[in-house]
Design a protein around this motif. Structure first.
Motif, PDB file in Angstrom:
ATOM      1  N   THR A 120       0.783  -1.019  -0.187  1.00 43.08           N
ATOM      2  CA  THR A 120       0.113  -0.032   0.044  1.00 43.08           C
ATOM      3  C   THR A 120       0.831   1.241   0.051  1.00 43.08           C
ATOM      4  O   THR A 120       2.108   1.039   0.149  1.00 43.08           O
ATOM      5  CB  THR A 120      -1.109  -0.064   1.388  1.00 43.08           C
ATOM      6  OG1 THR A 120      -0.282   0.207   2.462  1.00 43.08           O
ATOM      7  CG2 THR A 120      -1.551  -1.297   1.260  1.00 43.08           C
ATOM      8  N   ASP A 121       0.127   2.411  -0.143  1.00 45.44           N
ATOM      9  CA  ASP A 121       1.121   3.554  -0.034  1.00 45.44           C
ATOM     10  C   ASP A 121       1.568   4.040   1.254  1.00 45.44           C
ATOM     11  O   ASP A 121       2.517   5.000   1.485  1.00 45.44           O
ATOM     12  CB  ASP A 121       0.158   4.801  -0.669  1.00 45.44           C
ATOM     13  CG  ASP A 121      -1.153   4.924   0.091  1.00 45.44           C
ATOM     14  OD1 ASP A 121      -1.514   4.124   1.075  1.00 45.44           O
ATOM     15  OD2 ASP A 121      -1.740   5.684  -0.338  1.00 45.44           O
ATOM     16  N   GLN A 122       1.186   3.140   2.360  1.00 45.27           N
ATOM     17  CA  GLN A 122       1.516   3.456   3.892  1.00 45.27           C
ATOM     18  C   GLN A 122       3.082   2.941   3.618  1.00 45.27           C
ATOM     19  O   GLN A 122       3.737   3.526   4.642  1.00 45.27           O
ATOM     20  CB  GLN A 122       0.817   2.377   4.968  1.00 45.27           C
ATOM     21  CG  GLN A 122       0.989   2.813   6.037  1.00 45.27           C
ATOM     22  CD  GLN A 122       0.409   1.902   7.036  1.00 45.27           C
ATOM     23  OE1 GLN A 122      -0.055   0.699   6.708  1.00 45.27           O
ATOM     24  NE2 GLN A 122      -0.006   2.355   8.307  1.00 45.27           N
ATOM     25  N   GLY A 123       3.236   1.885   2.852  1.00 48.27           N
ATOM     26  CA  GLY A 123       4.653   1.510   3.019  1.00 48.27           C
ATOM     27  C   GLY A 123       5.185   0.663   4.057  1.00 48.27           C
ATOM     28  O   GLY A 123       6.391   0.339   4.389  1.00 48.27           O
ATOM     29  N   LYS A 124       4.190   0.007   4.836  1.00 46.96           N
ATOM     30  CA  LYS A 124       4.670  -0.804   5.737  1.00 46.96           C
ATOM     31  C   LYS A 124       3.661  -2.145   6.018  1.00 46.96           C
ATOM     32  O   LYS A 124       2.283  -1.872   5.552  1.00 46.96           O
ATOM     33  CB  LYS A 124       4.825  -0.323   7.318  1.00 46.96           C
ATOM     34  CG  LYS A 124       3.517   0.252   7.990  1.00 46.96           C
ATOM     35  CD  LYS A 124       3.787   0.761   9.346  1.00 46.96           C
ATOM     36  CE  LYS A 124       2.608   1.318  10.045  1.00 46.96           C
ATOM     37  NZ  LYS A 124       2.945   1.671  11.172  1.00 46.96           N
ATOM     38  N   ALA A 125       3.986  -3.397   6.314  1.00 45.14           N
ATOM     39  CA  ALA A 125       3.186  -4.381   6.591  1.00 45.14           C
ATOM     40  C   ALA A 125       3.336  -5.065   7.870  1.00 45.14           C
ATOM     41  O   ALA A 125       2.616  -5.870   8.066  1.00 45.14           O
ATOM     42  CB  ALA A 125       3.269  -5.458   5.649  1.00 45.14           C
ATOM     43  N   ALA A 126       4.110  -4.440   8.783  1.00 46.94           N
ATOM     44  CA  ALA A 126       4.414  -5.123  10.094  1.00 46.94           C
ATOM     45  C   ALA A 126       4.197  -3.823  11.079  1.00 46.94           C
ATOM     46  O   ALA A 126       4.573  -2.943  11.028  1.00 46.94           O
ATOM     47  CB  ALA A 126       5.624  -5.929  10.029  1.00 46.94           C
ATOM     48  N   LEU A 127       3.739  -4.410  12.171  1.00 48.84           N
ATOM     49  CA  LEU A 127       4.038  -3.947  13.639  1.00 48.84           C
ATOM     50  C   LEU A 127       4.794  -4.708  14.412  1.00 48.84           C
ATOM     51  O   LEU A 127       4.709  -5.853  14.686  1.00 48.84           O
ATOM     52  CB  LEU A 127       2.643  -3.658  14.413  1.00 48.84           C
ATOM     53  CG  LEU A 127       1.805  -2.670  13.325  1.00 48.84           C
ATOM     54  CD1 LEU A 127       0.513  -2.747  13.789  1.00 48.84           C
ATOM     55  CD2 LEU A 127       2.284  -1.205  13.456  1.00 48.84           C
ATOM     56  N   ARG A 128       6.071  -4.186  14.937  1.00 46.04           N
ATOM     57  CA  ARG A 128       7.002  -4.708  15.581  1.00 46.04           C
ATOM     58  C   ARG A 128       7.346  -4.208  17.031  1.00 46.04           C
ATOM     59  O   ARG A 128       7.341  -2.964  17.326  1.00 46.04           O
ATOM     60  CB  ARG A 128       8.315  -4.966  14.722  1.00 46.04           C
ATOM     61  CG  ARG A 128       8.006  -5.385  13.325  1.00 46.04           C
ATOM     62  CD  ARG A 128       8.961  -5.071  12.436  1.00 46.04           C
ATOM     63  NE  ARG A 128       9.018  -3.564  12.257  1.00 46.04           N
ATOM     64  CZ  ARG A 128       9.911  -3.030  11.313  1.00 46.04           C
ATOM     65  NH1 ARG A 128      10.914  -3.805  10.658  1.00 46.04           N
ATOM     66  NH2 ARG A 128       9.825  -1.758  10.965  1.00 46.04           N
ATOM     67  N   SER A 129       7.477  -5.088  18.128  1.00 46.13           N
ATOM     68  CA  SER A 129       7.750  -4.710  19.463  1.00 46.13           C
ATOM     69  C   SER A 129       9.034  -3.788  19.340  1.00 46.13           C
ATOM     70  O   SER A 129       9.146  -3.020  20.591  1.00 46.13           O
ATOM     71  CB  SER A 129       7.875  -5.787  20.432  1.00 46.13           C
ATOM     72  OG  SER A 129       8.930  -6.615  20.072  1.00 46.13           O
ATOM     73  N   MET A 130       9.968  -4.068  18.546  1.00 44.71           N
ATOM     74  CA  MET A 130      11.332  -3.250  18.750  1.00 44.71           C
ATOM     75  C   MET A 130      11.267  -2.181  18.044  1.00 44.71           C
ATOM     76  O   MET A 130      12.196  -1.119  18.177  1.00 44.71           O
ATOM     77  CB  MET A 130      12.452  -4.113  18.065  1.00 44.71           C
ATOM     78  CG  MET A 130      12.759  -5.315  19.046  1.00 44.71           C
ATOM     79  SD  MET A 130      14.184  -6.488  18.361  1.00 44.71           S
ATOM     80  CE  MET A 130      15.462  -5.145  18.327  1.00 44.71           C
ATOM     81  N   PHE A 131      10.262  -1.734  17.114  1.00 47.13           N
ATOM     82  CA  PHE A 131      10.295  -0.353  16.191  1.00 47.13           C
ATOM     83  C   PHE A 131       9.204   0.392  16.572  1.00 47.13           C
ATOM     84  O   PHE A 131       9.074   1.099  17.224  1.00 47.13           O
ATOM     85  CB  PHE A 131      10.380  -0.757  14.825  1.00 47.13           C
ATOM     86  CG  PHE A 131      11.748  -1.789  14.649  1.00 47.13           C
ATOM     87  CD1 PHE A 131      13.070  -0.818  14.502  1.00 47.13           C
ATOM     88  CD2 PHE A 131      11.836  -2.860  14.537  1.00 47.13           C
ATOM     89  CE1 PHE A 131      14.403  -1.221  14.344  1.00 47.13           C
ATOM     90  CE2 PHE A 131      13.237  -3.573  14.259  1.00 47.13           C
ATOM     91  CZ  PHE A 131      14.259  -2.776  14.172  1.00 47.13           C
ATOM     92  N   GLU A 132       7.982   0.054  15.666  1.00 46.37           N
ATOM     93  CA  GLU A 132       6.679   0.799  15.906  1.00 46.37           C
ATOM     94  C   GLU A 132       5.979   0.934  17.123  1.00 46.37           C
ATOM     95  O   GLU A 132       5.416   1.665  17.577  1.00 46.37           O
ATOM     96  CB  GLU A 132       5.796   0.237  14.911  1.00 46.37           C
ATOM     97  CG  GLU A 132       6.062   0.296  13.338  1.00 46.37           C
ATOM     98  CD  GLU A 132       7.105  -0.574  12.873  1.00 46.37           C
ATOM     99  OE1 GLU A 132       7.315  -0.706  11.754  1.00 46.37           O
ATOM    100  OE2 GLU A 132       7.354  -1.545  13.657  1.00 46.37           O
ATOM    101  N   LEU A 133       6.209  -0.507  17.964  1.00 42.49           N
ATOM    102  CA  LEU A 133       5.699  -0.522  19.278  1.00 42.49           C
ATOM    103  C   LEU A 133       6.245  -0.544  20.412  1.00 42.49           C
ATOM    104  O   LEU A 133       6.150  -0.827  21.415  1.00 42.49           O
ATOM    105  CB  LEU A 133       4.890  -1.900  19.007  1.00 42.49           C
ATOM    106  CG  LEU A 133       3.963  -2.180  17.998  1.00 42.49           C
ATOM    107  CD1 LEU A 133       3.412  -3.465  18.076  1.00 42.49           C
ATOM    108  CD2 LEU A 133       2.714  -0.956  18.195  1.00 42.49           C
ATOM    109  N   LYS A 134       7.623   0.076  20.169  1.00 39.39           N
ATOM    110  CA  LYS A 134       8.734  -0.064  21.285  1.00 39.39           C
ATOM    111  C   LYS A 134       8.233   0.860  22.551  1.00 39.39           C
ATOM    112  O   LYS A 134       8.945   0.652  23.557  1.00 39.39           O
ATOM    113  CB  LYS A 134      10.011   0.495  20.819  1.00 39.39           C
ATOM    114  CG  LYS A 134      10.164   2.029  20.318  1.00 39.39           C
ATOM    115  CD  LYS A 134      11.516   2.316  19.894  1.00 39.39           C
ATOM    116  CE  LYS A 134      11.323   3.690  19.251  1.00 39.39           C
ATOM    117  NZ  LYS A 134      12.660   4.007  18.530  1.00 39.39           N
TER     118      LYS A 134
END
Length: 194
Positions: A120-134
């Motif tokens: 998608t134009d969002q450019g991400k497919a994952a939510l990760r505890s070390m990055f987006e959810l840290k």
């Protein structure tokens, strides 16, 4: 009886081999709304078998059941009601905290037809505890969101999906601990948001 959307890691070998083709050989459960042509099903079966072989041979840690070692993969292709995940609908996935993993965890969304990460134009497919959810607190359940439009105030915990396309997700735990194996910890089901 509560139907859990995520398929447990102990059945992952069966999961990969059983999702390649339906019993009549004409469709794949990964296909969105009604399946795919039989010629593509045969190719998907070969592709799925190749992936399974590669995963087992090159990633034995995927199947290790030793707390604190390896990794744990759960597959979800349906919501809590049993309906396939639909890129045109919005969903919430509640992840109880703390996730029982020594290293980290992630949820990744995949396109049901290509079996590649959603594009998608969002450019991400994952939510990760070390990055987006840290920065998420480790006590209350963590709500993650999936759908074609961002949920107000939760854009950082959202993966965009594509209307008209099915999708599935993998929840991965790296260095899984005992509660992930004995069933005392479970991820929630995908719940459609109206």
């Amino acid at each position: 009886m509560r139907r859990c959307a995520f398929t447990g890691c102990l059945a992952i070998g069966l999961t990969f081999s059983s999702i390649a083709l339906s019993r009549d050989g004409s469709t794949s459960p990964y296909a969105f709304e009604g399946g795919i042509p039989a010629a593509e099903s045969a190719k998907q079966a070969r592709d799925d078998a190749d992936f399974q072989r590669a995963a087992i041979v090159t990633s034995p840690a995927m199947f290790r059941h030793t707390p604190g070692a390896g990794s744990l993969y759960w597959l979800a292709a349906r919501d809590g009601t049993g309906a396939y995940l639909d890129g045109g609908k919005s969903y919430r996935l509640s992840i109880p905290q703390p996730v029982p993993g020594k290293l980290f965890w992630s949820v990744t969304a995949y396109d049901a037809q290509t079996r590649s990460e959603v594009q998608t134009d969002q450019g991400k497919a994952a939510l990760r505890s070390m990055f987006e959810l840290k920065d998420a607190s480790g006590a209350a359940p963590l709500d993650l969101f999936f759908g074609p439009t961002p949920p107000a105030g939760n854009e950082g915990r959202w993966i965009k999906t594509v209307p008209g396309r099915g999708w599935f997700a993998y929840l991965r735990i790296y260095g899984p601990e005992k509660p992930a194996f004995d069933g005392s910890w479970k991820a929630g089901d995908f719940q459609e948001i109206q």
